[in-house]
Scaffold this active site. Structure first.
Site, PDB file in Angstrom:
ATOM      1  N   LYS A  22       6.650  -1.152   1.210  1.00  0.00           N
ATOM      2  CA  LYS A  22       6.677  -0.291   2.306  1.00  0.00           C
ATOM      3  C   LYS A  22       6.777  -1.220   2.831  1.00  0.00           C
ATOM      4  CE  LYS A  22       2.550   1.694   2.497  1.00  0.00           C
ATOM      5  NZ  LYS A  22       2.167   2.769   3.799  1.00  0.00           N
ATOM      6  N   GLN A 177      -0.640  -4.143  11.245  1.00  0.00           N
ATOM      7  CA  GLN A 177      -0.430  -3.595  12.205  1.00  0.00           C
ATOM      8  C   GLN A 177      -1.031  -3.552  13.527  1.00  0.00           C
ATOM      9  OE1 GLN A 177      -2.134   0.411  10.174  1.00  0.00           O
ATOM     10  NE2 GLN A 177      -0.547   0.645   8.407  1.00  0.00           N
ATOM     11  N   ASP A 323      -5.157  -3.142   0.278  1.00  0.00           N
ATOM     12  CA  ASP A 323      -4.644  -2.150  -0.289  1.00  0.00           C
ATOM     13  C   ASP A 323      -4.860  -2.299  -2.068  1.00  0.00           C
ATOM     14  OD1 ASP A 323      -3.669  -0.886   1.924  1.00  0.00           O
ATOM     15  OD2 ASP A 323      -1.905  -1.965   1.739  1.00  0.00           O
ATOM     16  N   ARG A 354     -11.869   4.035   1.033  1.00  0.00           N
ATOM     17  CA  ARG A 354     -12.165   4.062  -0.065  1.00  0.00           C
ATOM     18  C   ARG A 354     -12.414   3.168  -0.476  1.00  0.00           C
ATOM     19  NH1 ARG A 354      -5.937   1.176   0.756  1.00  0.00           N
ATOM     20  NH2 ARG A 354      -4.642   3.662   0.674  1.00  0.00           N
ATOM     21  N   ARG A 410      -2.734   6.034  -3.175  1.00  0.00           N
ATOM     22  CA  ARG A 410      -3.416   4.436  -3.930  1.00  0.00           C
ATOM     23  C   ARG A 410      -4.794   4.771  -4.638  1.00  0.00           C
ATOM     24  NH1 ARG A 410      -0.238   0.653  -1.957  1.00  0.00           N
ATOM     25  NH2 ARG A 410       0.268   0.316   0.325  1.00  0.00           N
TER      26      ARG A 410
END
Ligand code: S3P
Length: 449
Positions: A22, A177, A323, A354, A410
């Site tokens: 990705k 990022q 991730d 998360r 996820r």
């Protein structure tokens, strides 16, 4: 969509090829859209996030064509985008917005490109993306001279394009990022830009910049970009280790499993899960190592391991497996002893919180997991209570309460893997969110049955 998953009574066997990465697919489209010339991007991701990036650059006037489902032909004039339909000045919300969907990578990286263009734009996202923090990119871009208005640090972002200047920036966060956003802005600014981070985050931008001949230098955790024009070249996207992670964990915990995952990117800034598996007792072999468009890649054999042990995951490990932490929690539930995850507070800023959501949902199926401010602790149980530690519900019954995915791809896939070793059938709410990164997930599981 409610998905039910049953315990597997046989091992996973055979061979699968993992679909495109990705992070690299996003970058392949973005960078080819501002590189000069024509190229092919092969093995592009079919996930919704990467299609948000693709549609955005089409909307901005870049000539992008699909030759087949996974092959793109991209033609660009260079780093100043054409914008067929100029956005009104001042930009209005409505028909002229660029939609980033659910994708943080799209919004954060594209901001670095748009801030230095000679037109204005508005970036919007879905409900989840509109809650995610954008100050981390707005602050350094503003130091470069960018003009960005947000809603208290959140999308929509109104970007008034202007000439930027280089900066020396020391980031508190190790975030690819943020780093990529600033490097993209630096590519089209006046003067050099340096970006330094506490630990190295994934370096796909640096690798692809080098491959496309940008003037970039890396020195440990510091990157310097000198304004330059990238040259379009064909890009083959390797398979996604973050998608492979679900299969690595499934293979390690489903009894009698033994299979090969082909074409997995093993870039050392992404392969933290392989080190964790090693620390926990092994079960993975790396075969057929090679380099594809500047990215290391391999096939991975994974085998069931009934003597996994808990471990500590912290510091510089974190950006290398950020991730994968939800599915690592599932792995840890099947190991003997405690697995302690620290320094992972940024997990709260992903598609969901998360830490909180993972702990709440895994607790429902009997995992002994504790929330901490910057991570979680899993008290593993295999050995002592094999087959029971992921099972609180009455025998031969679906777990009474479905597990909630919180619209987080996820989490949905991590819970599915937990379901493969859970004593009773489990149900997962919002399983369709897997389309964000890995629409092929369930069909690949079925391929190993
Ligand atoms: C990504 C970087 C990571 C990761 C995300 C993709 C990228 O985010 O969690 O899924 O492609 O650069 P951060 O940079 O926020 O850590």
């Amino acid at each position: 969509m409610l998905k039910t998953v049953k315990k597997l009574n046989k091992g996973l066997k055979g061979e699968i090829t993992i679909p495109a990465d990705k992070s690299i697919s996003h970058r392949a489209v973005m960078f080819s859209s501002i590189a000069k010339g024509e190229c092919f991007v092969r093995n592009f991701s079919s996930g919704a996030d990467c299609h948000s990036t693709l549609n955005l650059f089409k909307q901005l006037g870049v000539d992008i064509q699909f030759l087949d489902k996974k092959t793109l032909k991209i033609k660009s004039e260079g780093k100043l985008l054409p914008v067929i339909t100029p956005l009104p000045n001042p930009p209005l919300r409505g028909g002229n917005e660029c939609d980033c969907g659910n994708s943080g990578t799209t919004m954060r990286l594209v901001s670095g490109i748009l801030a230095g263009q000679n037109f204005d734009s508005v970036l919007v996202g879905d409900e989840s993306l509109s809650k995610r923090p954008m100050k981390r990119i707005i602050e350094p871009l503003t130091l470069m001279g960018a003009d960005i208005t947000s809603v208290d640090g959140h999308a929509p972002l109104t970007i008034r394009g202007r000439k930027l200047h280089g900066i020396d920036y020391i980031s508190k966060l190790a975030s690819a990022q943020v780093k990529s956003c600033i490097l993209l802005a630096g590519l089209n600014a006046e003067g050099k830009t340096t970006f330094e981070e506490p630990y190295i985050s994934r370096d796909h931008t640096e690798r692809l910049f080098k491959y496309l001949e940008a003037d970039i230098k890396t020195e440990g955790t510091k990157v310097t970009i000198t304004p330059s024009q990238m040259i379009a070249k064909d890009i083959d996207v390797v398979g996604d280790i973050s998608s492979a992670a679900f299969f690595i964990v499934a293979g390690l915990i489903v009894k009698d499993s033994n299979f090969v995952i082909k074409n997995v990117g093993i870039n050392p800034t992404r392969s933290g899960i392989l080190d964790v598996v090693e620390r926990m007792g092994g079960g993975v072999n790396i075969l057929n190592k090679r380099l594809v468009s500047g990215e290391p890649c391999a096939d991975i054999r994974v085998q069931y391991n009934d003597s996994l042990k808990g471990c500590v995951i912290e510091g510089e490990d974190i950006p290398r497996l950020i991730d994968e932490l939800p599915v690592i929690a599932v792995l840890a539930s099947q190991a003997e002893g405690d697995t302690i995850v620290k320094n992972a507070e940024d997990l709260r800023n992903k598609e969901s919180d998360r830490i909180k959501c993972l702990v709440a949902e895994l607790t429902k199926i009997g995992v002994n997991i504790e929330e901490t401010q910057d991570g979680f602790i899993v008290h593993g149980g295999r050995g002592k209570c094999a087959g029971k530690c992921i099972d609180k519900s009455p025998a031969n019954n679906t777990t009474a309460q479905p597990l909630e995915s919180y619209h987080d791809h996820r989490l949905a896939m991590s819970f599915y893997i937990a379901g493969l070793v859970c004593g009773n059938e489990i149900a997962i709410n919002g399983f369709e969110w897997t389309k964000i990164s890995f629409p092929e997930f369930e069909s690949l599981i079925n391929q190993l049955l």
